[in-house]
Design a protein around this motif. Structure first.
Motif, mmCIF file in Angstrom:
data_model
loop_
_atom_site.group_PDB
_atom_site.id
_atom_site.type_symbol
_atom_site.label_atom_id
_atom_site.label_comp_id
_atom_site.label_asym_id
_atom_site.label_seq_id
_atom_site.Cartn_x
_atom_site.Cartn_y
_atom_site.Cartn_z
ATOM 1 N N ALA A 194 -3.996 -3.132 -32.573
ATOM 2 C CA ALA A 194 -2.905 -4.132 -32.241
ATOM 3 C C ALA A 194 -3.424 -5.473 -32.660
ATOM 4 N N GLU A 195 -4.746 -5.779 -32.353
ATOM 5 C CA GLU A 195 -5.145 -7.255 -32.419
ATOM 6 C C GLU A 195 -5.114 -7.560 -34.253
ATOM 7 N N LEU A 196 -5.465 -6.346 -35.065
ATOM 8 C CA LEU A 196 -5.546 -6.714 -36.543
ATOM 9 C C LEU A 196 -4.112 -6.705 -37.139
ATOM 10 N N GLU A 197 -3.073 -5.968 -36.445
ATOM 11 C CA GLU A 197 -1.691 -5.958 -36.781
ATOM 12 C C GLU A 197 -1.281 -7.405 -36.351
ATOM 13 N N LYS A 198 -1.676 -7.910 -35.336
ATOM 14 C CA LYS A 198 -1.241 -9.448 -34.996
ATOM 15 C C LYS A 198 -1.744 -10.280 -36.084
ATOM 16 N N SER A 204 0.926 -13.053 -43.084
ATOM 17 C CA SER A 204 1.976 -12.713 -43.703
ATOM 18 C C SER A 204 2.932 -13.929 -43.702
ATOM 19 N N LYS A 205 3.123 -14.257 -42.569
ATOM 20 C CA LYS A 205 3.915 -15.406 -42.285
ATOM 21 C C LYS A 205 3.528 -16.729 -42.992
ATOM 22 N N LEU A 206 2.212 -16.784 -43.186
ATOM 23 C CA LEU A 206 1.591 -18.100 -43.977
ATOM 24 C C LEU A 206 1.718 -17.883 -45.436
ATOM 25 N N GLU A 207 2.033 -16.674 -45.862
ATOM 26 C CA GLU A 207 2.107 -16.138 -47.117
ATOM 27 C C GLU A 207 0.721 -16.100 -47.737
ATOM 28 N N ASN A 208 -0.237 -15.784 -47.017
ATOM 29 C CA ASN A 208 -1.458 -15.230 -47.344
ATOM 30 C C ASN A 208 -1.660 -13.766 -47.632
ATOM 31 N N PHE A 209 -0.805 -13.371 -48.642
ATOM 32 C CA PHE A 209 -0.736 -12.089 -48.672
ATOM 33 C C PHE A 209 -2.117 -11.127 -48.991
ATOM 34 N N GLU A 210 -2.896 -11.883 -49.888
ATOM 35 C CA GLU A 210 -4.002 -10.938 -50.237
ATOM 36 C C GLU A 210 -4.953 -10.816 -48.891
ATOM 37 N N GLU A 211 -5.056 -11.585 -48.096
ATOM 38 C CA GLU A 211 -5.958 -11.280 -46.739
ATOM 39 C C GLU A 211 -4.956 -10.552 -45.848
ATOM 40 N N ALA A 212 -3.763 -10.785 -45.834
ATOM 41 C CA ALA A 212 -3.059 -9.500 -45.218
ATOM 42 C C ALA A 212 -3.173 -8.408 -45.701
ATOM 43 N N ALA A 213 -3.110 -8.192 -46.938
ATOM 44 C CA ALA A 213 -3.460 -6.818 -47.373
ATOM 45 C C ALA A 213 -4.652 -6.131 -47.150
ATOM 46 N N THR A 214 -5.680 -7.097 -47.248
ATOM 47 C CA THR A 214 -7.097 -6.395 -46.867
ATOM 48 C C THR A 214 -7.059 -6.072 -45.464
ATOM 49 N N LEU A 215 -6.477 -6.877 -44.504
ATOM 50 C CA LEU A 215 -6.444 -6.203 -43.084
ATOM 51 C C LEU A 215 -5.480 -5.060 -43.040
ATOM 52 N N GLN A 216 -4.314 -4.847 -43.943
ATOM 53 C CA GLN A 216 -3.809 -3.767 -43.631
ATOM 54 C C GLN A 216 -4.520 -2.437 -44.166
#
Length: 437
Positions: A194-198, A204-216
């Motif tokens: 849940a924390e990682l998803e948050k 993603s909202k900040l459009e930092n998609f590379e780091e968001a993809a790493t977290l996913q």
């Protein structure tokens, strides 16, 4: 005997526990002891001759089976399990928490007072698999004297190489990783997900998609072994916990869907459909079946789309369902789920109309995981029930958004994900065959 992961317990006529084991497939593992052609050792043959009753506990994940097996062995000390003190068979996970950069590794003895130990675990191979997956989520150092050079694991994203990159920020991040590992081993993985998803959503909202993809990727790896997670104590208190969880999911789903007029009495058999294609080519459809909330893979079916070459998921889902309901001898489902939104549901309804089928139907839209429910003259929401309000409503559909932790939503997502996995596996097989022709 079910073909599911779990723990089995052999007892004698006096109900004394003789042996505890774990298996990814209980039916296959347990039956292997009793077939005539089994090549059993002398000790195992003696064990089998004394078995009077077999008790099983079905669990949700490999990690749960591992922990429950260790819990039972430690509690009951079965005669035919090698003792926990036997260095050759039982391992623990050691974390040197007092170190500047704690090391995570396997250990045979818990003698270091400056370290935390988890286990012991009867199956070292399973422990290594669990740690391998955890390491993808929380990279760590696995040797006590790390050389002052970049290691292979660093190139793989699995080791921060502290002696090479030592700094204050790395120390803080590394401590967070170690804390996360400890929480997983203590059974707190749902909170971590849940924390990682948050964090992923914020990025993603900040459009930092590379780091968001790493977290996913970390979230996906973590879910493989740890979600949902139930402690050995929960299974000890209720050996039928898994069956009870499936019933809770089904009961909640029936309640929610009946609010929107589906009038379901039971959900014993659910079928879910998905389409997989690359620009319309080598298109395939899948049908997966869940019985009482559990996968029934022997009844899965796959379809090679005849209208190939045109990327039209709507027409393809109509074709698959039309072909399915023309088949004789297949059991009728209590409900059909299609992967997709209003377009896919509309296409499914066309197939139902052509085949004169009247079966409750819903879709699951990917973007926001919303349930799409078609509405008809006799299929309208019960206005007096306010528990689950639709996100969107028009004359044809109701779009329902459920909480992310909803048991009903988790069941539907599990069905959808299984249908997608089954469809894409067949699609890749056809695509590979096509590329070599």
């Amino acid at each position: 005997m079910p073909e599911k992961a779990g723990v089995y317990v052999y007892t004698d006529k006096q109900n004394k526990i003789l042996y505890v084991g774990k298996a990814n497939n209980l039916k296959s593992r347990v039956s292997s002891y009793f077939i005539k052609s089994a090549n059993l050792g002398e000790k195992t043959r003696l064990l089998v001759s004394k078995v009077y009753k077999i008790k099983i506990t079905i669990v949700e994940s490999e990690l749960e089976a591992l922990l429950l097996e260790a819990f039972y062995i430690k509690k009951y000390h079965p005669k035919y399990n090698i003792r926990l003190s036997d260095d050759k068979s039982y391992v623990q996970i050691r974390i040197s928490i007092k170190d500047k950069y704690p090391v995570v590794q396997l250990a045979r003895r818990g003698e270091d007072k400056n370290s935390s130990y988890f286990g012991p675990y009867p199956n070292s191979g399973a422990v290594k698999l669990v740690l391998k997956t955890i390491r993808k989520v929380f990279p760590y150092q696995s040797i006590t004297n790390h050389p002052k050079r970049i290691c292979l694991y660093n190139h793989l994203g699995l080791c921060p190489c502290p002696p090479v990159f030592d700094n204050e920020n790395l120390r803080k991040e590394y401590r967070k990783n170690i804390h996360g590992i400890i929480r997983i081993l203590e059974g707190q993985s749902p909170k971590i997900v849940a924390e990682l998803e948050k964090k992923r959503n914020v990025l993603s909202k900040l459009e930092n998609f590379e780091e968001a993809a790493t977290l996913q990727k970390k979230i996906n790896a973590l879910k493989i072994i740890t979600e949902p997670f139930h402690t050995p104590f929960e299974y000890e208190v209720n050996p039928n916990l898994r069956m009870d969880l499936r019933k809770q999911e089904l009961d909640e789903l029936i309640k929610i869907l009946n609010v929107y007029g589906l009038n379901l009495q039971r959900l014993q058999r659910i079928e879910c459909y998905d389409i997989s294609n690359t620009q319309g080519t080598n298109a395939t459809g899948s049908m997966v079946v869940f019985i009482n909330g559990e996968k029934e893979s022997s009844q899965y079916r796959r379809f090679k789309i005849k209208k190939d070459g045109v990327p039209n998921d709507f027409a393809m889902i109509e074709e698959v369902l039309t072909r399915r309901f023309k088949r004789d001898g297949w059991d009728k489902p209590d409900m059909v789920i299609v992967d997709g939104g209003k377009g896919q549901v509309t296409s499914a309804l066309k197939a139902f109309s052509v085949n004169n089928i009247s079966i409750p139907l819903i879709g699951l839209a990917k973007r926001e995981e919303t349930i799409i429910i078609p509405q008809g003259k006799n299929n309208k929401p019960q206005a007096e029930i306010k528990s689950f309000l639709p996100r969107h409503n028009n004359s044809s559909f109701v779009e329902v958004s459920l909480p992310k932790n909803s048991k009903a939503l988790l069941l539907i997502m599990r069905l959808r994900d299984e249908a997608h996995r089954f469809a894409i596996t067949y699609h890749r097989k056809l695509r590979s065959k096509f590329s070599f022709e």
